[in-house]
Design an enzyme around this catalytic site. Structure first.
Site, PDB file in Angstrom:
ATOM      1  N   ARG A 296     -14.107 -17.549   4.403  1.00  0.00           N
ATOM      2  CA  ARG A 296     -13.208 -17.973   5.485  1.00  0.00           C
ATOM      3  C   ARG A 296     -13.900 -18.072   6.834  1.00  0.00           C
ATOM      4  NH1 ARG A 296      -7.751 -14.601   3.877  1.00  0.00           N
ATOM      5  NH2 ARG A 296      -7.212 -15.991   2.144  1.00  0.00           N
TER       6      ARG A 296
ATOM      7  N   GLN B 242     -10.336 -11.541  11.252  1.00  0.00           N
ATOM      8  CA  GLN B 242     -10.471 -12.788  10.499  1.00  0.00           C
ATOM      9  C   GLN B 242      -9.576 -13.900  11.039  1.00  0.00           C
ATOM     10  OE1 GLN B 242      -9.107 -13.136   6.136  1.00  0.00           O
ATOM     11  NE2 GLN B 242     -11.308 -13.477   6.072  1.00  0.00           N
TER      12      GLN B 242
ATOM     13  N   ALA C 174       0.840  -1.198   0.000  1.00  0.00           N
ATOM     14  CA  ALA C 174       0.000   0.000   0.000  1.00  0.00           C
ATOM     15  C   ALA C 174       0.878   1.252   0.000  1.00  0.00           C
ATOM     16  CB  ALA C 174      -0.933  -0.010   1.201  1.00  0.00           C
TER      17      ALA C 174
ATOM     18  N   HIS D 131      -8.119 -17.372   9.831  1.00  0.00           N
ATOM     19  CA  HIS D 131      -7.901 -18.113   8.579  1.00  0.00           C
ATOM     20  C   HIS D 131      -8.068 -19.600   8.862  1.00  0.00           C
ATOM     21  CE1 HIS D 131      -5.930 -19.688   5.010  1.00  0.00           C
ATOM     22  NE2 HIS D 131      -5.922 -18.481   4.489  1.00  0.00           N
TER      23      HIS D 131
ATOM     24  N   GLU E 226      -4.629 -20.318   1.192  1.00  0.00           N
ATOM     25  CA  GLU E 226      -5.917 -20.775   0.692  1.00  0.00           C
ATOM     26  C   GLU E 226      -5.770 -21.373  -0.705  1.00  0.00           C
ATOM     27  OE1 GLU E 226      -9.345 -18.436   1.790  1.00  0.00           O
ATOM     28  OE2 GLU E 226      -9.796 -18.133  -0.321  1.00  0.00           O
TER      29      GLU E 226
ATOM     30  N   PHE F 104     -10.075 -19.037  -5.745  1.00  0.00           N
ATOM     31  CA  PHE F 104      -9.950 -18.728  -4.331  1.00  0.00           C
ATOM     32  C   PHE F 104     -11.325 -18.790  -3.677  1.00  0.00           C
ATOM     33  CE2 PHE F 104      -6.444 -16.714  -1.766  1.00  0.00           C
ATOM     34  CZ  PHE F 104      -5.431 -17.423  -2.372  1.00  0.00           C
TER      35      PHE F 104
ATOM     36  N   LEU G 201       0.954 -19.613   8.257  1.00  0.00           N
ATOM     37  CA  LEU G 201      -0.169 -19.793   7.340  1.00  0.00           C
ATOM     38  C   LEU G 201       0.109 -20.830   6.259  1.00  0.00           C
ATOM     39  CD1 LEU G 201      -2.938 -18.358   6.363  1.00  0.00           C
ATOM     40  CD2 LEU G 201      -1.476 -17.500   4.568  1.00  0.00           C
TER      41      LEU G 201
ATOM     42  N   HIS H  44      -5.628 -13.931  11.531  1.00  0.00           N
ATOM     43  CA  HIS H  44      -4.957 -13.672  10.258  1.00  0.00           C
ATOM     44  C   HIS H  44      -5.029 -12.235   9.778  1.00  0.00           C
ATOM     45  CE1 HIS H  44      -3.418 -14.503   6.305  1.00  0.00           C
ATOM     46  NE2 HIS H  44      -4.549 -14.197   5.707  1.00  0.00           N
TER      47      HIS H  44
ATOM     48  N   ASP I 202       0.715  -0.313  14.764  1.00  0.00           N
ATOM     49  CA  ASP I 202       1.223   1.021  15.135  1.00  0.00           C
ATOM     50  C   ASP I 202       0.389   2.140  14.530  1.00  0.00           C
ATOM     51  OD1 ASP I 202       3.143  -0.815  15.782  1.00  0.00           O
ATOM     52  OD2 ASP I 202       4.828   0.245  14.870  1.00  0.00           O
TER      53      ASP I 202
ATOM     54  N   ARG J 243     -13.232 -10.764   4.953  1.00  0.00           N
ATOM     55  CA  ARG J 243     -12.520 -10.501   3.701  1.00  0.00           C
ATOM     56  C   ARG J 243     -12.416 -11.763   2.868  1.00  0.00           C
ATOM     57  NH1 ARG J 243      -7.091 -11.240   2.019  1.00  0.00           N
ATOM     58  NH2 ARG J 243      -6.307 -11.774   4.082  1.00  0.00           N
TER      59      ARG J 243
HETATM   60  C1  LIG Z   1       0.664 -15.090   5.817  1.00  0.00           C
HETATM   61  C2  LIG Z   1      -0.223 -14.158   5.061  1.00  0.00           C
HETATM   62  C3  LIG Z   1      -0.660 -14.465   3.771  1.00  0.00           C
HETATM   63  C4  LIG Z   1      -1.473 -13.600   3.060  1.00  0.00           C
HETATM   64  N1  LIG Z   1      -1.875 -13.938   1.799  1.00  0.00           N
HETATM   65  C5  LIG Z   1      -2.632 -13.080   1.095  1.00  0.00           C
HETATM   66  C6  LIG Z   1      -3.022 -13.377  -0.246  1.00  0.00           C
HETATM   67  O1  LIG Z   1      -2.674 -14.409  -0.796  1.00  0.00           O
HETATM   68  N2  LIG Z   1      -3.760 -12.486  -0.910  1.00  0.00           N
HETATM   69  C7  LIG Z   1      -4.158 -11.309  -0.349  1.00  0.00           C
HETATM   70  O2  LIG Z   1      -4.817 -10.530  -1.018  1.00  0.00           O
HETATM   71  N3  LIG Z   1      -3.789 -10.997   0.913  1.00  0.00           N
HETATM   72  C8  LIG Z   1      -3.047 -11.843   1.643  1.00  0.00           C
HETATM   73  N4  LIG Z   1      -2.679 -11.516   2.932  1.00  0.00           N
HETATM   74  C9  LIG Z   1      -2.983 -10.201   3.462  1.00  0.00           C
HETATM   75  C10 LIG Z   1      -2.040  -9.160   2.881  1.00  0.00           C
HETATM   76  O3  LIG Z   1      -0.772  -9.721   2.685  1.00  0.00           O
HETATM   77  C11 LIG Z   1      -1.856  -7.957   3.774  1.00  0.00           C
HETATM   78  O4  LIG Z   1      -3.062  -7.520   4.262  1.00  0.00           O
HETATM   79  C12 LIG Z   1      -1.227  -6.809   2.992  1.00  0.00           C
HETATM   80  O5  LIG Z   1      -0.054  -7.243   2.358  1.00  0.00           O
HETATM   81  C13 LIG Z   1      -0.924  -5.630   3.861  1.00  0.00           C
HETATM   82  O6  LIG Z   1      -0.149  -4.707   3.130  1.00  0.00           O
HETATM   83  P1  LIG Z   1       0.131  -3.263   3.681  1.00  0.00           P
HETATM   84  O7  LIG Z   1       0.849  -2.546   2.607  1.00  0.00           O
HETATM   85  O8  LIG Z   1      -1.128  -2.682   4.197  1.00  0.00           O
HETATM   86  O9  LIG Z   1       1.070  -3.456   4.953  1.00  0.00           O
HETATM   87  P2  LIG Z   1       2.484  -4.175   5.184  1.00  0.00           P
HETATM   88  O10 LIG Z   1       2.998  -4.857   3.998  1.00  0.00           O
HETATM   89  O11 LIG Z   1       2.334  -4.945   6.445  1.00  0.00           O
HETATM   90  O12 LIG Z   1       3.450  -2.957   5.433  1.00  0.00           O
HETATM   91  C14 LIG Z   1       3.431  -2.178   6.593  1.00  0.00           C
HETATM   92  C15 LIG Z   1       4.551  -1.179   6.546  1.00  0.00           C
HETATM   93  O13 LIG Z   1       4.406  -0.247   7.603  1.00  0.00           O
HETATM   94  C16 LIG Z   1       5.623  -0.026   8.236  1.00  0.00           C
HETATM   95  N5  LIG Z   1       5.386   0.403   9.626  1.00  0.00           N
HETATM   96  C17 LIG Z   1       4.530  -0.150  10.513  1.00  0.00           C
HETATM   97  N6  LIG Z   1       4.603   0.502  11.697  1.00  0.00           N
HETATM   98  C18 LIG Z   1       5.517   1.490  11.545  1.00  0.00           C
HETATM   99  C19 LIG Z   1       6.045   2.496  12.406  1.00  0.00           C
HETATM  100  N7  LIG Z   1       5.663   2.638  13.700  1.00  0.00           N
HETATM  101  N8  LIG Z   1       6.973   3.327  11.932  1.00  0.00           N
HETATM  102  C20 LIG Z   1       7.408   3.221  10.640  1.00  0.00           C
HETATM  103  N9  LIG Z   1       6.942   2.288   9.797  1.00  0.00           N
HETATM  104  C21 LIG Z   1       6.010   1.435  10.235  1.00  0.00           C
HETATM  105  C22 LIG Z   1       6.353  -1.333   8.104  1.00  0.00           C
HETATM  106  O14 LIG Z   1       7.741  -1.137   8.171  1.00  0.00           O
HETATM  107  C23 LIG Z   1       5.919  -1.793   6.707  1.00  0.00           C
HETATM  108  O15 LIG Z   1       6.789  -1.251   5.736  1.00  0.00           O
HETATM  109  C24 LIG Z   1      -1.871 -12.394   3.654  1.00  0.00           C
HETATM  110  C25 LIG Z   1      -1.444 -12.076   4.935  1.00  0.00           C
HETATM  111  C26 LIG Z   1      -0.656 -12.966   5.664  1.00  0.00           C
HETATM  112  C27 LIG Z   1      -0.301 -12.649   7.070  1.00  0.00           C
END
Ligand SMILES: Cc1cc2nc3c(=O)[nH]c(=O)nc-3n(C[C@H](O)[C@H](O)[C@H](O)COP(=O)(O)OP(=O)(O)OC[C@H]3O[C@@H](n4cnc5c(N)ncnc54)[C@H](O)[C@@H]3O)c2cc1C
Ligand code: FES
Lengths: 319, 571
Positions: free
Chosen positions: B277, B231, B17, B233, B246, B117, B243, B341, B212, B384
């Site tokens: 799920r 959620q 993101a 899983h 799926e 899925f 994990l 999850h 955070d 989700r």
């Molecule tokens: C094992 C697993 C498998 C999954 N498989 C799937 C899938 O197949 N398909 C799907 O759609 N989704 C899947 N998901 C869900 C999905 O991966 C996550 O919801 C998604 O990647 C989250 O992305 P994000 O960019 O929001 O956060 P993240 O990738 O978690 O990034 C968070 C960022 O914030 C930073 N950060 C956090 N706190 C601080 C702070 N205090 N100060 C500075 N930086 C900070 C971290 O350093 C990191 O860079 C899965 C999740 C898990 C756990």
């Protein structure tokens, strides 16, 4: 299971900064990894022990460190698989990079080498409306390289980097291969020419260490060899490295045995008399240590050379 | 103390993101920087194995079908205007990712291939073997490197800043490597800090998923929404809770109970293992609770798929089962159980990622945007669908980046004082000065995690939730008694764990407050004392506002319905 973690620590805030070894004794379960052990230390014995870790599943690339003398991911290394009878495991930070504190190393030099190979796709012209077409085989092949998690383990144990900091290193070269082998990338020739420079693809000594330690099966050295083959096929200007490969093959084809003086002369060419003379002490030492074959340094073709030549012919037909 | 240059858009988090937001804000010409507590490719997005959904309309799929299945999956709590945006724009975003270099799996014609899925009738999940998240994350980081977008790597955010008008105008953070604080000035901040899995023990989430950003935004005055929607899983490993994707069931694996019965036939006769799920996790938990499990687990059976298929399409989990459970998937079924999850809730945003409402229907925090798991748009509602979260990060990351860049053009440079930096620095010095013997952050976290997993999990009821609430209150009080052994400032992970625990306790409190308030069962929120979904009273979101030293202030927002009226949900 009684386990002792002998950790090489480094305190950057001591005056003067200080390295030392500390032993932690703890109980571990058969299913637990070295990382589980270190986390247990950090959570129950000593929260000042610094290390990086996050996923616990060999995917984030945070927990590279040396375990009993070889770099590995701590979260992928079972205690049981590395602990000797007395249960003592040596843990130290990765090599070939500066240490910040305890097991935490400075990865900045690692990333600057990755950036050096321009690690982004450079497709030709304007993008199509839909996706680029590419064969399933090509993409599956690339996924073997894309599974690299940039943990630094191969760089830690690279024997070339130990003596030559200018070498771009196994991780960056594997990443470079990922683009060279991508049918969508249009910068192949430019990439190969850049890799053909000193510090590039010809500086690997094929020690295999990176293949041994890579936790993701990326086999960086094989990718480096594939880059070389691509470079030679694309006719990038010859270097000592590519000439060495060519001359080596040629000598074997004609004599069936390696003629080392000939290899050196033809690789360097007579232009580089200086480098040739520079090898004299090594040659003398080899003679002294009995490393020169009894038949003398200069070889005639071996008996049965035609068998070898047949092999060459067959290989040419195949490729 | 140092002060950063003034940024138009400052992004917290370098997961999918955060990086997607950075690229889109950069393309709008904004001055952008990214700040992250771990190196970008270490972000938790790399853990996503299975894939990313999209209806490619030029291949005969319909975005409306994807949208409807998402609405149904959400148990009608998702906002349908947001879900329509997600489903409509998905195709374009997948193609953009492919153009950036993602090596998506191909079909025989060399075009993008798909797998199936859960919760969806059609195969519309695009994937890279079973490391889709990693493949995406590394490619986005390549784009960041190419654009030379500055990344503050291993910086930890401690608070958000507001100017005198209450507009979010930057933040305070320290560099983990040196412990030095800095004031970051920015016209807009995008929170993309990921999930909060570590609030629970066990969890599939990485150790850095500590909520955070949700706590930072909450403390600064932005509301959290749908926090009770956590959620579980269906397929996680016993022990640490790793994990199993799926995709295993998507590719045909069965779920079996102790008697070898495919028990999903009784719970979801049509979709079987690929029901939503929440449905599958509940079914498993019932099997286990009624004595048809094996050591607290049921079985995932891949044997009939064949060794070569498993190794090619599910290589990562094949290796995972081998390493962490000592099981050869081609020969033995794998014991698995439901595990925490994903957080469907999060910082309330609109469809542009804004944490405030320009129309003023709800109170928010102007200048702050959010995207990814930390945000709640709300797409996922009460449950989700698999592979919708990666899609959420790229679609709404892109939109948030674009909106922030455009908004920044319309506002003047913020004026902020540096007193907040002093306060945060003082807090750290106080923490470090405290001499032992005190409590350990890790011990308190474990208590919090096991409490949440016991009382705020697949099945919930009033008394349990109340017990959890009180326990979290007491942990909050004990937080100030933590003593850190490490007295240094360089890479002090003990101190970071303590700060993260503070954030997680706020999140836990919000989850419980939501769960106690919602007296119905919907999606992942199943109350054994209120068994039914109650559309009359509860077709609405719960918004929580932080109050210092008091329970959260609770507000409500109606669910936005465009074309799908709530129906009974059967799979
Ligand atoms: C094992 C697993 C498998 C999954 N498989 C799937 C899938 O197949 N398909 C799907 O759609 N989704 C899947 N998901 C869900 C999905 O991966 C996550 O919801 C998604 O990647 C989250 O992305 P994000 O960019 O929001 O956060 P993240 O990738 O978690 O990034 C968070 C960022 O914030 C930073 N950060 C956090 N706190 C601080 C702070 N205090 N100060 C500075 N930086 C900070 C971290 O350093 C990191 O860079 C899965 C999740 C898990 C756990
Ligand atoms: S903790 Fe992520 S690779 Fe080891």
């Amino acid at each position: 299971m009684k386990t002792t973690l002998r950790v090489r620590r480094f305190d950057p805030e001591a005056d003067p900064p200080m390295g030392y070894v500390q032993e932690y004794r703890l109980e571990t379960e058969p299913s637990e990894t070295v990382l589980d052990g270190l986390i247990k230390v950090r959570e129950t014995l000593d929260d000042s022990l610094a290390l990086r870790c996050s996923c616990r599943g060999a995917i984030c690339g945070s927990c590279g460190m040396r375990i009993n003398g070889h770099a590995a991911l701590a979260c992928k290394t079972k205690v049981i698989s590395v602990a000797p009878a007395d249960g003592t495991i040596e843990v130290e930070p990765m090599h070939n990079m500066p240490v910040i504190k305890d097991l935490v190393t400075d990865m900045a030099p690692f990333w600057s080498k990755i950036r050096q190979i321009q690690p982004w796709l450079q497709p030709p012209g304007t993008a199509p409306k839909a996706e680029y077409t590419a064969s399933p085989e090509a993409m599956t092949h690339l996924s073997g390289v894309m599974s690299c998690i940039m943990c630094g383990v191969c760089v830690s144990d690279c024997t070339v980097l130990e003596v030559d900091k200018t070498f771009v290193g196994p991780a960056a070269l594997a990443k470079a291969y990922r683009f060279v082998a991508d049918p969508r990338d249009a910068a192949t020739l430019r990439r190969l020419n850049a890799l053909n420079q000193p510090g590039g693809m010809w500086d690997c000594t094929r020690c295999m260490e990176c293949i041994q330690v890579c936790p993701k099966g990326v086999a960086p050295m094989d990718r480096i060899m594939a880059l070389r083959a691509n470079g030679m096929a694309a006719k990038v200007p010859s270097t000592c490295g590519s000439r060495h490969a060519e001359v080596f093959t040629d000598i074997i084809k004609h004599k069936g045995i390696l003629d080392e003086p000939m290899l050196a002369v033809r690789t360097f060419g007579l232009k580089h008399v200086g480098r040739l003379l520079g090898m004299v002490p090594m040659v003398l030492q080899s003679v002294f240590k009995g490393k020169v074959p009894k038949s003398g340094p200069l070889h005639r073709p071996i008996p049965g050379i035609h068998h070898i030549q047949r092999l060459f012919k067959r290989m040419r037909v195949k490729s | 103390m140092t002060t950063s240059p003034l940024y138009d858009v400052l992004i917290v988090g370098a997961g999918l993101a955060g990086m997607r937001a950075a690229i889109s804000a950069y393309e709008q010409g904004a001055k952008v920087a990214v700040l992250t507590k771990v190196h970008p490719v270490r972000s938790h997005s790399n853990a996503a194995q299975g894939g990313i959904n999209a209806a490619l309309t030029d291949r005969g799929d319909k975005w409306e079908d994807h949208a409807f299945e998402t609405v149904k999956g959400s148990d009608y709590l998702g906002d349908q205007d947001a879900i329509e945006v997600l489903a409509r724009e998905a195709g374009k975003d997948i193609i953009t990712l492919e153009h950036m270099g993602v090596i998506f799996n191909r079909n025989e014609e060399g075009l993008l291939g798909t797998r199936r899925f859960g919760g969806q009738k059609r195969a519309r999940t695009f994937f890279v073997s079973d490391f889709t998240g990693q493949a995406l994350l590394h490619v986005l980081y390549e784009q960041i490197m190419q654009a030379k977008i500055p990344v503050y790597e291993e910086w930890f955010v401690t608070s958000l800043l507001k100017n005198d008008q209450g507009h979010c105008s930057g933040l305070v953070a320290f560099e983990i490597r040196s412990g030095k604080f800095s004031l970051f000035r920015a016209k807009t901040v995008i929170m993309a800090s990921g999930g909060l899995g570590r609030v629970y023990e066990p969890s599939t989430n990485a150790l850095i998923c500590t909520g955070d950003g949700m706590a930072l935004a909450y403390r600064a005055g932005a509301p959290l929404m749908d926090m009770e929607m956590v959620q579980y899983h269906p397929t996680t490993l016993k022990g640490k809770g790793l994990l199993i994707t799926e995709a295993a069931r998507g590719e045909g694996a069965y779920l079996l109970n102790k008697q070898g019965e495919r028990f999903m036939e009784r719970y979801a006769p049509t979709m079987l293992e690929l029901a939503s799920r929440d449905v599958v996790s509940r079914a498993e938990q019932i099997e286990i609770n009624e004595g048809r499990g094996i050591n607290g687990c049921v079985l995932l059976d891949c044997r009939h798929l064949g060794r070569s298929f498993i190794q090619e399409r599910l290589g990562q989990i094949y290796a995972e089962a081998k390493t962490f459970a000592n099981i050869d998937l081609a020969e033995e079924p794998l014991p698995i159980r439901p595990g925490m999850h994903y957080q469907m809730g999060g910082i309330k945003t609109d469809t542009e990622g804004r944490c405030w409402d320009p129309q003023g229907h709800w109170k928010g925090l102007p200048g702050l945007l959010a995207a990814g798991e930390t945000a709640c748009v709300s797409l996922h509602g009460a449950n989700r669908l698999g592979a919708n979260s990666l899609l959420d990060t790229v679609v709404f990351g892109r939109r948030a980046g674009q909106c922030a860049a455009e908004y920044a053009k319309t506002i003047p440079a913020p004026v902020i004082s540096d007193s907040a930096v002093q306060a945060d620095r003082q807090l750290i010095e106080t923490l470090l000065a405290r001499q032992g013997p005190g409590e350990r952050a890790a011990a308190l976290r474990l208590e919090m995690g096991t409490t949440m997993n016991r009382y705020v999990s697949v099945f919930r009821e009033e008394d349990g939730l109340e017990t959890a609430r009180q326990h979290i209150q007491s942990l909050k009080a004990r937080w100030s008694g933590i003593a850190i052994q490490d007295k240094g400032h360089v890479f002090n992970t003990g101190m970071i764990a303590t700060l993260e625990l503070g954030f997680m306790l706020d999140c836990a409190e919000a989850i419980i407050a939501g769960a106690i308030t919602r007296t119905e069962s919907r999606g992942a929120h199943f109350r054994t004392d209120y068994l039914d979904r109650d559309d009359e009273d509860w077709l609405k979101h719960i918004l929580l506002y932080h109050q210092a030293d008091a329970e959260p202030d609770i507000h409500y927002l109606p669910v936005r319905i465009t074309q799908w009226q709530p129906q009974v949900r059967i799979y």
